[in-house]
Design a protein around this motif. Structure first.
Motif, PDB file in Angstrom:
ATOM      1  N   PHE A   1      -6.434 -16.350   5.675  1.00 53.70           N
ATOM      2  CA  PHE A   1      -6.444 -15.185   6.568  1.00 53.70           C
ATOM      3  C   PHE A   1      -5.886 -13.973   5.856  1.00 53.70           C
ATOM      4  O   PHE A   1      -5.243 -14.078   4.793  1.00 53.70           O
ATOM      5  N   MET A   2      -6.126 -12.802   6.423  1.00 50.70           N
ATOM      6  CA  MET A   2      -5.573 -11.538   5.948  1.00 50.70           C
ATOM      7  C   MET A   2      -4.990 -10.795   7.136  1.00 50.70           C
ATOM      8  O   MET A   2      -5.528 -10.838   8.236  1.00 50.70           O
ATOM      9  N   ASP A   3      -3.882 -10.105   6.878  1.00 50.88           N
ATOM     10  CA  ASP A   3      -3.199  -9.388   7.947  1.00 50.88           C
ATOM     11  C   ASP A   3      -2.581  -8.130   7.357  1.00 50.88           C
ATOM     12  O   ASP A   3      -2.477  -7.981   6.129  1.00 50.88           O
ATOM     13  N   LEU A   4      -2.163  -7.223   8.211  1.00 56.07           N
ATOM     14  CA  LEU A   4      -1.449  -6.022   7.797  1.00 56.07           C
ATOM     15  C   LEU A   4      -0.100  -5.998   8.490  1.00 56.07           C
ATOM     16  O   LEU A   4      -0.010  -6.287   9.682  1.00 56.07           O
ATOM     17  N   ALA A   5       0.941  -5.677   7.737  1.00 57.45           N
ATOM     18  CA  ALA A   5       2.293  -5.615   8.291  1.00 57.45           C
ATOM     19  C   ALA A   5       3.015  -4.431   7.674  1.00 57.45           C
ATOM     20  O   ALA A   5       2.631  -3.928   6.611  1.00 57.45           O
ATOM     21  N   ALA A   6       4.059  -3.975   8.342  1.00 56.31           N
ATOM     22  CA  ALA A   6       4.877  -2.880   7.816  1.00 56.31           C
ATOM     23  C   ALA A   6       5.892  -3.444   6.827  1.00 56.31           C
ATOM     24  O   ALA A   6       6.599  -4.404   7.143  1.00 56.31           O
ATOM     25  N   ARG A   7       5.994  -2.858   5.641  1.00 53.91           N
ATOM     26  CA  ARG A   7       6.954  -3.318   4.650  1.00 53.91           C
ATOM     27  C   ARG A   7       8.380  -3.292   5.199  1.00 53.91           C
ATOM     28  O   ARG A   7       9.168  -4.200   4.966  1.00 53.91           O
ATOM     29  N   ALA A   8       8.702  -2.258   5.973  1.00 57.04           N
ATOM     30  CA  ALA A   8      10.062  -2.121   6.504  1.00 57.04           C
ATOM     31  C   ALA A   8      10.427  -3.251   7.448  1.00 57.04           C
ATOM     32  O   ALA A   8      11.616  -3.566   7.622  1.00 57.04           O
TER      33      ALA A   8
ATOM     34  N   LEU B   1       0.837  -1.192   0.000  1.00 60.48           N
ATOM     35  CA  LEU B   1       0.000   0.000   0.000  1.00 60.48           C
ATOM     36  C   LEU B   1       0.877   1.249   0.000  1.00 60.48           C
ATOM     37  O   LEU B   1       2.065   1.188   0.364  1.00 60.48           O
ATOM     38  N   ASP B   2       0.304   2.387  -0.375  1.00 58.48           N
ATOM     39  CA  ASP B   2       1.104   3.599  -0.526  1.00 58.48           C
ATOM     40  C   ASP B   2       1.515   4.246   0.790  1.00 58.48           C
ATOM     41  O   ASP B   2       2.239   5.252   0.790  1.00 58.48           O
ATOM     42  N   ASP B   3       1.098   3.682   1.912  1.00 54.89           N
ATOM     43  CA  ASP B   3       1.524   4.222   3.210  1.00 54.89           C
ATOM     44  C   ASP B   3       2.610   3.376   3.861  1.00 54.89           C
ATOM     45  O   ASP B   3       2.955   3.575   5.026  1.00 54.89           O
ATOM     46  N   GLY B   4       3.165   2.422   3.124  1.00 56.57           N
ATOM     47  CA  GLY B   4       4.224   1.567   3.657  1.00 56.57           C
ATOM     48  C   GLY B   4       3.738   0.294   4.312  1.00 56.57           C
ATOM     49  O   GLY B   4       4.557  -0.510   4.767  1.00 56.57           O
ATOM     50  N   ALA B   5       2.428   0.086   4.338  1.00 54.25           N
ATOM     51  CA  ALA B   5       1.879  -1.149   4.892  1.00 54.25           C
ATOM     52  C   ALA B   5       1.764  -2.202   3.788  1.00 54.25           C
ATOM     53  O   ALA B   5       1.750  -1.887   2.594  1.00 54.25           O
TER      54      ALA B   5
ATOM     55  N   LEU C   1       8.980  -6.421   7.224  1.00 55.06           N
ATOM     56  CA  LEU C   1       8.422  -7.677   6.717  1.00 55.06           C
ATOM     57  C   LEU C   1       9.401  -8.842   6.846  1.00 55.06           C
ATOM     58  O   LEU C   1       8.999  -9.966   7.154  1.00 55.06           O
ATOM     59  N   ASP C   2      10.682  -8.586   6.633  1.00 59.31           N
ATOM     60  CA  ASP C   2      11.663  -9.673   6.701  1.00 59.31           C
ATOM     61  C   ASP C   2      11.811 -10.263   8.099  1.00 59.31           C
ATOM     62  O   ASP C   2      12.286 -11.400   8.242  1.00 59.31           O
ATOM     63  N   VAL C   3      11.427  -9.501   9.128  1.00 58.06           N
ATOM     64  CA  VAL C   3      11.515 -10.013  10.499  1.00 58.06           C
ATOM     65  C   VAL C   3      10.133 -10.337  11.067  1.00 58.06           C
ATOM     66  O   VAL C   3      10.011 -10.700  12.236  1.00 58.06           O
ATOM     67  N   HIS C   4       9.105 -10.221  10.233  1.00 55.67           N
ATOM     68  CA  HIS C   4       7.752 -10.570  10.665  1.00 55.67           C
ATOM     69  C   HIS C   4       7.709 -12.071  10.967  1.00 55.67           C
ATOM     70  O   HIS C   4       8.340 -12.876  10.268  1.00 55.67           O
ATOM     71  N   PRO C   5       6.960 -12.506  11.997  1.00 52.68           N
ATOM     72  CA  PRO C   5       6.922 -13.924  12.360  1.00 52.68           C
ATOM     73  C   PRO C   5       6.555 -14.862  11.210  1.00 52.68           C
ATOM     74  O   PRO C   5       7.010 -16.010  11.178  1.00 52.68           O
ATOM     75  N   ARG C   6       5.756 -14.400  10.263  1.00 51.77           N
ATOM     76  CA  ARG C   6       5.350 -15.268   9.157  1.00 51.77           C
ATOM     77  C   ARG C   6       6.406 -15.368   8.061  1.00 51.77           C
ATOM     78  O   ARG C   6       6.325 -16.244   7.197  1.00 51.77           O
TER      79      ARG C   6
END
Length: 317
Positions: free
Chosen positions: A135-142, A64-68, A144-149
């Motif tokens: 499922f659907m979720d929202l995460a920060a692009r910055a 998304l354009d807000d970095g999410a 994402l590499d350390v996101h649990p998934r």
């Protein structure tokens, strides 16, 4: 569950309608899928532009354009369809893709339409999931590499990162079977049961062999390692080109079915003659770590010891 080629097929079907469009409205028919939607889920997406639609392993990732990032997983029975509003403003109708190899009725009940995303492009993207394992979720692009998934995912089988050197380093000294090692998502992300069986057959390697047995004494790749990497890359590329395998619930976004299942050499072909010219063997089904494995014991000879064979036990198909 849809495997990587099926998810990539879905991504390609959604991208023309979603990329560059603004989310005008999100309708949620229920508060959850496999997990509850994030707080203020619809509100946080509405008004945002979808910059790009990517894929990581079996996850769809819409920037998304807000970095999410809107993270979407199909689960066992999830599917998307793209609908286009009619000029008169009537309810949306399916958008057909006349280039698809063939079409079938979707057969999806509207009772299982759980999410509808209306876009500035005039399209509406609808998520349907009878079993609600997606499922659907929202995460920060910055992050994402350390996101649990995502943090423990290995390399993609579609890029240059999957090399004989990578596989040798991952398999060196491992006594687990080749089948189990290839399903380890920390080694290769998104590689599932169907395509592991097919790649092992193409490379002439037994699913029962110890993973470390295809690595050289110096820890480097061997001819077998290189053959396996080539087979993985080829089978995934061919499956994506064919639009996936259309097993059980999987269909494309326009309702058509993929047809790679017509090219299966061993998967779900137990009792049939081996497709390798001159082999003369018969495809067998065994069970490893609770999953069906299909292989030809003649042209995929088992070498690698009892450690691998001990994994065989009753389980699901």
């Amino acid at each position: 569950m849809p495997e990587l080629p099926e998810v990539e097929t879905v991504r390609r079907g959604l991208a023309p309608a979603m990329e560059g469009a603004v989310v005008e409205h999100v309708r949620l028919a229920r508060p959850d899928l496999r997990f509850p939607f994030p707080d203020r889920f619809a509100e946080r997406i509405e008004g945002r532009r979808l910059v790009a639609l990517g894929r990581r392993a079996k996850y769809l990732c819409a920037d998304l354009d807000d970095g999410a990032v809107l993270v979407m997983h199909l689960g066992m029975s999830g599917s998307f369809r793209v609908e286009a509003a009619s000029p008169g403003g009537d309810p949306a109708s399916p958008r057909a893709d006349l280039s698809a190899p063939f079409h079938h009725p979707r057969g999806k009940s509207a009772a299982h339409d759980h999410v509808a995303i209306e876009l500035s492009s005039g399209a509406r993207v609808v998520y349907n999931d009878p079993r609600r394992f997606g499922f659907m979720d929202l995460a920060a692009r910055a992050d994402l590499d350390v996101h649990p998934r995502f943090r423990d995912l290995g390399v993609e089988p579609t890029g240059n990162a999957l090399s004989p050197e990578h596989l040798a380093a991952a398999f060196a000294g491992r006594a687990t079977s080749l089948k189990a090692a290839l399903l380890d998502q920390s080694v290769i992300a998104g590689l599932g049961n169907i395509y592991v069986c097919e790649a092992l057959w193409r490379s002439g390697l037994s699913p029962l062999r110890a993973a470390g047995s295809i690595v050289g004494a110096d820890g480097g790749p061997t001819a077998e390692t290189r053959r396996l990497v080539e087979a993985i890359v080829a089978v995934i590329a061919e499956a994506i080109e064919a639009g996936g395998s259309s097993l059980r619930d999987h269909v494309r976004t326009d309702g058509s079915l993929g047809y790679f299942q017509h090219r299966f050499a061993v998967y779900d072909r137990a009792g049939e003659p081996c497709a390798r010219p001159g082999c003369g063997g018969t495809v067998e089904r065994i069970v490893q770590t609770g999953r069906s494995t299909f292989h030809c014991p003649v042209c995929q000879p088992a070498r690698g010891g009892a450690a691998a064979r001990r994994e065989i036990r009753p389980g699901r198909r």
